[in-house]
Design a protein around this motif. Structure first.
Motif, PDB file in Angstrom:
ATOM      1  N   ILE A   1       0.835  -1.203   0.000  1.00 34.49           N
ATOM      2  CA  ILE A   1       0.000   0.000   0.000  1.00 34.49           C
ATOM      3  C   ILE A   1       0.868   1.250   0.000  1.00 34.49           C
ATOM      4  CG2 ILE A   1      -1.703   1.293   1.339  1.00 34.49           C
ATOM      5  CD1 ILE A   1      -2.796  -1.388   2.328  1.00 34.49           C
ATOM      6  N   TRP A   2       1.887   1.252   0.859  1.00 35.76           N
ATOM      7  CA  TRP A   2       2.777   2.410   0.916  1.00 35.76           C
ATOM      8  C   TRP A   2       3.575   2.560  -0.375  1.00 35.76           C
ATOM      9  CZ3 TRP A   2       8.157   2.955   0.833  1.00 35.76           C
ATOM     10  CH2 TRP A   2       8.625   4.235   1.148  1.00 35.76           C
ATOM     11  N   LEU A   3       4.092   1.444  -0.892  1.00 34.14           N
ATOM     12  CA  LEU A   3       4.890   1.503  -2.111  1.00 34.14           C
ATOM     13  C   LEU A   3       4.051   1.911  -3.313  1.00 34.14           C
ATOM     14  CD1 LEU A   3       7.060  -1.708  -1.568  1.00 34.14           C
ATOM     15  CD2 LEU A   3       7.886   0.655  -1.597  1.00 34.14           C
ATOM     16  N   ALA A   4       2.780   1.477  -3.341  1.00 36.51           N
ATOM     17  CA  ALA A   4       1.910   1.862  -4.449  1.00 36.51           C
ATOM     18  C   ALA A   4       1.645   3.359  -4.440  1.00 36.51           C
ATOM     19  CB  ALA A   4       0.594   1.091  -4.371  1.00 36.51           C
ATOM     20  N   LYS A   5       1.465   3.929  -3.253  1.00 37.54           N
ATOM     21  CA  LYS A   5       1.257   5.371  -3.163  1.00 37.54           C
ATOM     22  C   LYS A   5       2.506   6.143  -3.574  1.00 37.54           C
ATOM     23  CE  LYS A   5      -2.159   5.175   0.590  1.00 37.54           C
ATOM     24  NZ  LYS A   5      -2.438   5.514   2.011  1.00 37.54           N
ATOM     25  N   THR A   6       3.679   5.553  -3.288  1.00 40.19           N
ATOM     26  CA  THR A   6       4.932   6.263  -3.544  1.00 40.19           C
ATOM     27  C   THR A   6       5.417   6.099  -4.978  1.00 40.19           C
ATOM     28  OG1 THR A   6       5.543   5.866  -1.227  1.00 40.19           O
ATOM     29  CG2 THR A   6       7.292   6.578  -2.725  1.00 40.19           C
ATOM     30  N   TRP A   7       5.404   4.855  -5.478  1.00 45.06           N
ATOM     31  CA  TRP A   7       5.997   4.575  -6.788  1.00 45.06           C
ATOM     32  C   TRP A   7       5.030   3.907  -7.761  1.00 45.06           C
ATOM     33  CZ3 TRP A   7      10.121   2.765  -3.082  1.00 45.06           C
ATOM     34  CH2 TRP A   7      11.057   3.764  -2.868  1.00 45.06           C
ATOM     35  N   GLY A   8       3.768   3.801  -7.428  1.00 43.40           N
ATOM     36  CA  GLY A   8       2.797   3.268  -8.366  1.00 43.40           C
ATOM     37  C   GLY A   8       3.051   1.820  -8.735  1.00 43.40           C
ATOM     38  N   ALA A   9       3.038   1.535 -10.045  1.00 43.09           N
ATOM     39  CA  ALA A   9       3.178   0.164 -10.527  1.00 43.09           C
ATOM     40  C   ALA A   9       4.523  -0.438 -10.128  1.00 43.09           C
ATOM     41  CB  ALA A   9       3.014   0.131 -12.045  1.00 43.09           C
ATOM     42  N   ALA A  10       5.599   0.343 -10.197  1.00 47.74           N
ATOM     43  CA  ALA A  10       6.918  -0.164  -9.794  1.00 47.74           C
ATOM     44  C   ALA A  10       6.944  -0.512  -8.311  1.00 47.74           C
ATOM     45  CB  ALA A  10       7.993   0.871 -10.120  1.00 47.74           C
ATOM     46  N   GLY A  11       6.230   0.256  -7.489  1.00 47.40           N
ATOM     47  CA  GLY A  11       6.167  -0.038  -6.059  1.00 47.40           C
ATOM     48  C   GLY A  11       5.484  -1.360  -5.781  1.00 47.40           C
ATOM     49  N   ILE A  12       4.393  -1.646  -6.499  1.00 41.90           N
ATOM     50  CA  ILE A  12       3.711  -2.921  -6.319  1.00 41.90           C
ATOM     51  C   ILE A  12       4.606  -4.072  -6.780  1.00 41.90           C
ATOM     52  CG2 ILE A  12       1.822  -4.331  -7.231  1.00 41.90           C
ATOM     53  CD1 ILE A  12       0.916  -2.594  -5.000  1.00 41.90           C
ATOM     54  N   ALA A  13       5.346  -3.866  -7.866  1.00 38.79           N
ATOM     55  CA  ALA A  13       6.284  -4.898  -8.329  1.00 38.79           C
ATOM     56  C   ALA A  13       7.352  -5.174  -7.270  1.00 38.79           C
ATOM     57  CB  ALA A  13       6.934  -4.460  -9.639  1.00 38.79           C
ATOM     58  N   LEU A  14       7.812  -4.122  -6.606  1.00 38.59           N
ATOM     59  CA  LEU A  14       8.798  -4.292  -5.538  1.00 38.59           C
ATOM     60  C   LEU A  14       8.200  -5.044  -4.358  1.00 38.59           C
ATOM     61  CD1 LEU A  14      11.697  -3.587  -4.722  1.00 38.59           C
ATOM     62  CD2 LEU A  14      10.822  -1.439  -3.756  1.00 38.59           C
ATOM     63  N   ALA A  15       6.948  -4.740  -4.024  1.00 38.70           N
ATOM     64  CA  ALA A  15       6.270  -5.452  -2.935  1.00 38.70           C
ATOM     65  C   ALA A  15       6.095  -6.928  -3.267  1.00 38.70           C
ATOM     66  CB  ALA A  15       4.911  -4.805  -2.662  1.00 38.70           C
ATOM     67  N   PHE A  16       5.835  -7.225  -4.532  1.00 38.16           N
ATOM     68  CA  PHE A  16       5.711  -8.617  -4.975  1.00 38.16           C
ATOM     69  C   PHE A  16       7.011  -9.377  -4.720  1.00 38.16           C
ATOM     70  CE2 PHE A  16       6.640 -11.441  -8.653  1.00 38.16           C
ATOM     71  CZ  PHE A  16       5.752 -12.458  -8.353  1.00 38.16           C
ATOM     72  N   GLY A  17       8.137  -8.802  -5.110  1.00 44.58           N
ATOM     73  CA  GLY A  17       9.424  -9.451  -4.874  1.00 44.58           C
ATOM     74  C   GLY A  17       9.755  -9.576  -3.401  1.00 44.58           C
ATOM     75  N   LEU A  18       9.410  -8.556  -2.613  1.00 51.16           N
ATOM     76  CA  LEU A  18       9.656  -8.591  -1.172  1.00 51.16           C
ATOM     77  C   LEU A  18       8.903  -9.737  -0.518  1.00 51.16           C
ATOM     78  CD1 LEU A  18      10.710  -7.337   1.490  1.00 51.16           C
ATOM     79  CD2 LEU A  18       8.673  -5.864   1.458  1.00 51.16           C
ATOM     80  N   SER A  19       7.651  -9.926  -0.905  1.00 55.52           N
ATOM     81  CA  SER A  19       6.850 -11.000  -0.310  1.00 55.52           C
ATOM     82  C   SER A  19       7.454 -12.368  -0.599  1.00 55.52           C
ATOM     83  CB  SER A  19       5.415 -10.938  -0.835  1.00 55.52           C
ATOM     84  OG  SER A  19       5.368 -11.227  -2.225  1.00 55.52           O
ATOM     85  N   GLU A  20       7.924 -12.572  -1.828  1.00 55.14           N
ATOM     86  CA  GLU A  20       8.508 -13.864  -2.182  1.00 55.14           C
ATOM     87  C   GLU A  20       9.850 -14.082  -1.481  1.00 55.14           C
ATOM     88  OE1 GLU A  20       7.095 -16.240  -3.726  1.00 55.14           O
ATOM     89  OE2 GLU A  20       5.311 -15.156  -4.367  1.00 55.14           O
ATOM     90  N   LEU A  21      10.616 -13.009  -1.295  1.00 58.29           N
ATOM     91  CA  LEU A  21      11.884 -13.124  -0.575  1.00 58.29           C
ATOM     92  C   LEU A  21      11.644 -13.525   0.876  1.00 58.29           C
ATOM     93  CD1 LEU A  21      14.952 -12.724  -0.352  1.00 58.29           C
ATOM     94  CD2 LEU A  21      14.522 -10.306   0.107  1.00 58.29           C
ATOM     95  N   VAL A  22      10.693 -12.875   1.541  1.00 58.22           N
ATOM     96  CA  VAL A  22      10.378 -13.211   2.936  1.00 58.22           C
ATOM     97  C   VAL A  22       9.924 -14.660   3.037  1.00 58.22           C
ATOM     98  CG1 VAL A  22       8.819 -12.712   4.849  1.00 58.22           C
ATOM     99  CG2 VAL A  22       9.867 -10.828   3.578  1.00 58.22           C
ATOM    100  N   TRP A  23       9.046 -15.073   2.119  1.00 61.50           N
ATOM    101  CA  TRP A  23       8.542 -16.454   2.147  1.00 61.50           C
ATOM    102  C   TRP A  23       9.696 -17.448   2.050  1.00 61.50           C
ATOM    103  CZ3 TRP A  23       8.437 -21.205   0.181  1.00 61.50           C
ATOM    104  CH2 TRP A  23       7.336 -22.028   0.445  1.00 61.50           C
TER     105      TRP A  23
END
Length: 511
Positions: free
Chosen positions: A394-416
């Motif tokens: 949510i925060w990344l989408a507000k800050t960087w839009g589509a690129a922020g959501i892409a970054l959140a996607f990678g972060l989630s998979e890294l944590v998993w």
């Protein structure tokens, strides 16, 4: 099932995959190009929002039945080549029909105004019956394909998958011949394509079942408590995973940044999804899954399984890393060309999603390991930890839009991946034997492949040329750095002998 017939079925499955998957890939890519060029950005974003909702309902409604199919539905083969199904196929299928019909009916009963008040676009709210029909048909088609895959009958599953893709492409092309493309028309095509795939898949399953001379004995099933004990934690992990998965992130992006920005992410993610679909972990899932299960039963599982984990990850990375290097240097140019100039600056979003696919490969491989060990708890804990990606998204989408959501996607998979591996290593310890040195050399290869970026201004290189050069250099660097060990090469040449002909798969460190 003896070793000879097993090897024959593996080769037949690979042959079907190597024909069906490329056809489906080409059809899916052409469909993506048509939609990106002829749907307005707002309607294109609505299309991705519709499929995000469908994907969430299809996954959330499976109630662990998909995991039960993967683990407890099998097939043997007689010396004459007759396939003999084994496991509670029809019982699981009946439960799946019920688990899909209930949410589809509930969605139809909800009023459009109630859905609009909760964030669903008005154009989609008016198409709720079509969304419900797609959910039901697509869910059944995928479930039948999972049954075929578990029985190493990939030819049948590839037939229905390819059919749905080509029907979508043909339907959209027909709509374009008749006039402007609209979201409602595209959804009607989806209804027809998914329904045809489900019905043909069901017909093929019935044919296979009654063709078997031992159909009366094929209903043998494991103990129900054993299935529930394995399937429920896996299902809980899957439901939790919906909270940080790409479909939930798409809906977050639509709510925070709007449909136009969602169209950028959806377009880039759809291209990356083609890569994900053809990662060996997905492309050869019907082959790797029984291999992992068989390895878990061996006395030397503590030695064999880590090697299989490392090999599977490396094969996936061998596909992703050259494409990642190409996307970093030439992504903007490629996406602008594919979309007809509609999305000229989506390259960074595509590159971030492809980087996230590196961790998706680890995620899927560790899931195969847990499936083979009948241990669903590490994925559940890892999924719970990964929920941190939703507020971050949510925060990344507000800050960087589509690129922020892409970054959140990678972060989630890294944590998993980190959490699941940590739990497995602490509890069982047998994953310590993974060849991390080979994986590190593959990451080094992609870093070396980005060197042409330093020359882009001196020689005024076009983005397409830069991207192609980076991808080729990544493969060359992999050949020079030798990421595969001797044991992995031996397995490759045994199960996939054709891979031994590729010059970039060479022996590195000794096993």
């Amino acid at each position: 099932m003896n070793a000879k017939t097993t090897s024959q079925r593996v080769r037949q499955s690979m042959f079907s995959l190597l024909i069906g998957r490329p056809l489906s890939a080409v059809g899916g890519l052409l469909l993506l190009i048509l939609l990106s060029r002829f749907l307005a950005p707002v309607e294109y974003g609505g299309y991705f929002a519709a499929w995000a909702l469908i994907e969430i309902v299809v996954l959330a409604s499976n109630c662990g039945l998909l995991h039960a199919v993967y683990r407890f539905v099998h097939a043997s083969e007689s010396l004459s080549g007759e396939i003999r199904p084994s496991g509670p196929v029809w019982r699981l299928f009946g439960w799946r029909v019920l688990s899909l019909a209930l949410p589809a009916l509930l969605l139809c009963l909800l009023s459009p105004s109630w859905l609009i008040e909760r964030g669903l676009a008005s154009a989609l709210a008016a198409c709720v019956p079509w969304l419900a029909a797609i959910m039901l048909a697509e869910g059944l088609a995928r479930f039948i394909e999972a049954i075929f895959d578990s029985m190493l009958c990939q030819g049948r599953s590839q037939l229905t998958l390819t059919l749905r893709t080509l029907l979508r492409l043909g339907g959209v092309a027909l709509l374009l011949m008749q006039g402007p493309l609209t979201l409602v028309g595209v959804l009607l095509v989806e209804v027809f394509a998914t329904a045809a795939g489900a019905l043909i898949g069901l017909g093929l399953l019935v044919q296979l079942w009654f063709k078997s001379a031992v159909a009366s004995s094929a209903t043998a099933a494991p103990d129900l408590r054993r299935m529930v004990r394995f399937s429920l934690p896996a299902y809980a992990a899957q439901v939790l995973g919906l909270g940080y998965g790409p479909d939930a992130l798409k809906l977050v992006l639509a709510g925070v940044a709007g449909s136009a920005v969602l169209a950028v992410f959806g377009f880039a993610y759809s291209l990356a999804a083609v890569v994900q679909r053809y990662m060996p972990a997905n492309l050869l899932a019907g082959v790797f899954r029984p291999v992992f299960v068989a390895a878990a039963r061996r006395e030397d599982a503590a030695t064999v399984l880590p090697g299989l984990v490392g090999l599977c990850v490396k094969l996936n990375w061998l596909l992703i890393l050259p494409l990642l290097a190409a996307a970093v240097l030439g992504g903007d140019r490629v996406l602008s060309l594919v979309s007809g100039g509609a999305y000229p600056q989506a390259g960074i979003t595509l590159a971030l999603i492809l980087a996230g696919l590196l961790m998706v490969a680890v995620h899927q491989t560790l899931s195969l390991y847990c499936l083979a060990r009948e241990d669903s708890w590490p994925p559940l804990f890892a999924t719970a930890a990964s929920l941190v990606a939703l507020p971050a998204g949510i925060w990344l989408a507000k800050t960087w839009g589509a690129a922020g959501i892409a970054l959140a996607f990678g972060l989630s998979e890294l944590v998993w991946s980190v959490v699941c591996y940590g739990i497995l290593r602490h509890r069982q310890g047998i994953l310590r034997g993974i060849d991390f040195g080979g994986l590190a050399r593959m990451l080094l290869a992609v870093l070396l492949a980005l060197c042409p970026w330093l020359l882009r201004d001196w020689f005024a290189l076009d983005g397409l040329l830069l991207g192609g050069l980076a991808g080729g250099l990544a493969l060359l660097a992999c050949w020079l750095l030798r990421p595969f060990c001797a044991q992995e090469l031996q397995w490759l040449q045994t199960v996939f002998p054709v891979l031994g002909r590729f010059v970039f798969i060479k022996e590195g460190a000794k096993a």
